[in-house]
Each structure stands twice: as structure tokens, then as C-alpha cells.
Design a protein around this motif. Structure first.
Motif, PDB file in Angstrom:
ATOM      1  N   MET A  85      58.862 -51.687   8.270  1.00 44.64           N
ATOM      2  CA  MET A  85      59.316 -51.171   6.982  1.00 44.64           C
ATOM      3  C   MET A  85      58.275 -51.438   5.903  1.00 44.64           C
ATOM      4  SD  MET A  85      62.102 -49.575   7.436  1.00 44.64           S
ATOM      5  CE  MET A  85      62.827 -49.389   5.833  1.00 44.64           C
ATOM      6  N   ALA A  86      57.658 -52.622   5.918  1.00 43.56           N
ATOM      7  CA  ALA A  86      56.611 -52.934   4.938  1.00 43.56           C
ATOM      8  C   ALA A  86      55.435 -51.978   5.102  1.00 43.56           C
ATOM      9  CB  ALA A  86      56.156 -54.386   5.092  1.00 43.56           C
ATOM     10  N   ALA A  87      55.051 -51.724   6.348  1.00 41.78           N
ATOM     11  CA  ALA A  87      53.952 -50.771   6.593  1.00 41.78           C
ATOM     12  C   ALA A  87      54.341 -49.387   6.096  1.00 41.78           C
ATOM     13  CB  ALA A  87      53.610 -50.731   8.080  1.00 41.78           C
ATOM     14  N   GLY A  88      55.568 -48.970   6.337  1.00 42.29           N
ATOM     15  CA  GLY A  88      56.024 -47.656   5.882  1.00 42.29           C
ATOM     16  C   GLY A  88      56.043 -47.536   4.374  1.00 42.29           C
ATOM     17  N   ARG A 114      60.520 -44.607  11.690  1.00 47.76           N
ATOM     18  CA  ARG A 114      61.150 -44.252  12.962  1.00 47.76           C
ATOM     19  C   ARG A 114      61.036 -45.409  13.966  1.00 47.76           C
ATOM     20  NH1 ARG A 114      58.265 -39.826  14.237  1.00 47.76           N
ATOM     21  NH2 ARG A 114      56.885 -40.992  15.565  1.00 47.76           N
ATOM     22  N   ILE A 115      59.864 -46.010  14.044  1.00 41.67           N
ATOM     23  CA  ILE A 115      59.670 -47.122  14.973  1.00 41.67           C
ATOM     24  C   ILE A 115      60.390 -48.374  14.473  1.00 41.67           C
ATOM     25  CG2 ILE A 115      57.944 -48.568  16.106  1.00 41.67           C
ATOM     26  CD1 ILE A 115      56.058 -46.160  15.831  1.00 41.67           C
ATOM     27  N   ALA A 116      60.543 -48.505  13.166  1.00 44.21           N
ATOM     28  CA  ALA A 116      61.297 -49.645  12.626  1.00 44.21           C
ATOM     29  C   ALA A 116      62.734 -49.617  13.125  1.00 44.21           C
ATOM     30  CB  ALA A 116      61.268 -49.621  11.096  1.00 44.21           C
ATOM     31  N   ARG A 117      63.340 -48.443  13.107  1.00 43.04           N
ATOM     32  CA  ARG A 117      64.712 -48.325  13.631  1.00 43.04           C
ATOM     33  C   ARG A 117      64.768 -48.674  15.109  1.00 43.04           C
ATOM     34  NH1 ARG A 117      66.597 -42.591  12.545  1.00 43.04           N
ATOM     35  NH2 ARG A 117      67.234 -43.018  14.656  1.00 43.04           N
ATOM     36  N   TYR A 118      63.756 -48.210  15.846  1.00 41.31           N
ATOM     37  CA  TYR A 118      63.722 -48.494  17.280  1.00 41.31           C
ATOM     38  C   TYR A 118      63.489 -49.979  17.537  1.00 41.31           C
ATOM     39  CZ  TYR A 118      62.239 -48.450  22.135  1.00 41.31           C
ATOM     40  OH  TYR A 118      62.133 -48.700  23.478  1.00 41.31           O
ATOM     41  N   SER A 119      62.614 -50.602  16.773  1.00 42.37           N
ATOM     42  CA  SER A 119      62.314 -52.010  17.004  1.00 42.37           C
ATOM     43  C   SER A 119      63.473 -52.918  16.599  1.00 42.37           C
ATOM     44  CB  SER A 119      61.041 -52.433  16.263  1.00 42.37           C
ATOM     45  OG  SER A 119      61.243 -52.440  14.870  1.00 42.37           O
ATOM     46  N   LEU A 125      50.550 -54.853  13.558  1.00 42.04           N
ATOM     47  CA  LEU A 125      51.870 -54.708  14.166  1.00 42.04           C
ATOM     48  C   LEU A 125      51.803 -55.006  15.664  1.00 42.04           C
ATOM     49  CD1 LEU A 125      53.043 -51.531  12.282  1.00 42.04           C
ATOM     50  CD2 LEU A 125      53.999 -53.818  12.058  1.00 42.04           C
ATOM     51  N   ALA A 126      50.724 -54.607  16.319  1.00 41.66           N
ATOM     52  CA  ALA A 126      50.543 -54.924  17.743  1.00 41.66           C
ATOM     53  C   ALA A 126      50.415 -56.429  17.944  1.00 41.66           C
ATOM     54  CB  ALA A 126      49.316 -54.206  18.294  1.00 41.66           C
ATOM     55  N   ILE A 127      49.704 -57.101  17.059  1.00 43.64           N
ATOM     56  CA  ILE A 127      49.592 -58.564  17.144  1.00 43.64           C
ATOM     57  C   ILE A 127      50.968 -59.207  16.975  1.00 43.64           C
ATOM     58  CG2 ILE A 127      48.693 -60.596  15.940  1.00 43.64           C
ATOM     59  CD1 ILE A 127      46.120 -58.949  15.456  1.00 43.64           C
ATOM     60  N   GLY A 128      51.775 -58.668  16.071  1.00 40.11           N
ATOM     61  CA  GLY A 128      53.138 -59.183  15.896  1.00 40.11           C
ATOM     62  C   GLY A 128      53.965 -59.045  17.160  1.00 40.11           C
TER      63      GLY A 128
END
Length: 129
Positions: free
Chosen positions: A22-25, A43-48, A81-84
């Protein structure tokens, strides 16, 4: 079982990953030309936040613009985000109960690096999410 896994996921990893996407978005919404990447991030935030019972599949013909967009995404937001996902996946794999969630977290690394040209599909009905 999916609901139980999703609840455990939200408590231990999903909420923080959701906040990151969400922060990235939100940051990507500031310049107008990066709004397509912001939409992918939301979209990926909802999925994650609630991943079990859904899966990510490739679109049939994503095209060259998706590839170029993914290159921009990796530079702007994808790498952290990948590191996270990697850090939280390793932390989840420490316990036996967390191993399925850690594996799910490692599967999200690929989509965190290249979100354009992907779509989220429900595993129950095959319908798009």
C-alpha cells in the motif's frame, strides 16, 4: 483450512506486507505516469493480505509494455518488496506451523519483482479476482 492459514498469515506476515504494498502504491500515485504501477501494487496488496485460496497466473499475452513496466517496477519498488518477502519467509520457516506460510511468501517474491502481466485467480471457481 484456508481460512485458518489466512488468519495465521495476516497475523504473522500478511499485514506488514500489505502495508508495504500500500505504501508503494501511494507513493506511485504521486506522479501521474506511474499510476498503472500503483494499481498493480494495490492489487498485489489485497492478494498479500489474504493469499490462500487464490493464485497468481500469467496473462495470455502480456506484451513488451508489461516487460518494460516490470523493469521500471523493479527499480522503483520491486526490490525492497522482494526483500520483505524473503525476510518474512525465512522468519516464518523457523517454526513447523509457519513452513506453509513461508513457502507461500517465497512464491510472492516473483510477483513482487514482476507484477505486470499477472492476474489473481480464485482457486475455488477459476474466476478472476
Amino acid at each position: 483450512m484456508r481460512t485458518i492459514l489466512n488468519i495465521i498469515w495476516v497475523v504473522f506476515a500478511g499485514f506488514w506486507l500489505f502495508i508495504g504494498y500500500m505504501a508503494a502504491g501511494i507513493v506511485l500515485c504521486i506522479p501521474i505516469f506511474t499510476i498503472p504501477w500503483a494499481i498493480a501494487s494495490f492489487r498485489i496488496a489485497r492478494y498479500s493480505l489474504w493469499p490462500f485460496g487464490r493464485q497468481i497466473v500469467d496473462k495470455r499475452q502480456p506484451g513488451v509494455f508489461s516487460f518494460l513496466g516490470n523493469v521500471v517496477w523493479v527499480v522503483v519498488a520491486g526490490w525492497w518488496l522482494a526483500i520483505g518477502h524473503i525476510v518474512s519467509g525465512l522468519a516464518l520457516c523457523v517454526t513447523i506451523i509457519g513452513i506453509p506460510m513461508g513457502i507461500a511468501d517465497f512464491k510472492l517474491v516473483a510477483v513482487s519483482l514482476m507484477p505486470l502481466g499477472k492476474q489473481i485467480v480464485s482457486t475455488r471457481s477459476g474466476a478472476f479476482d
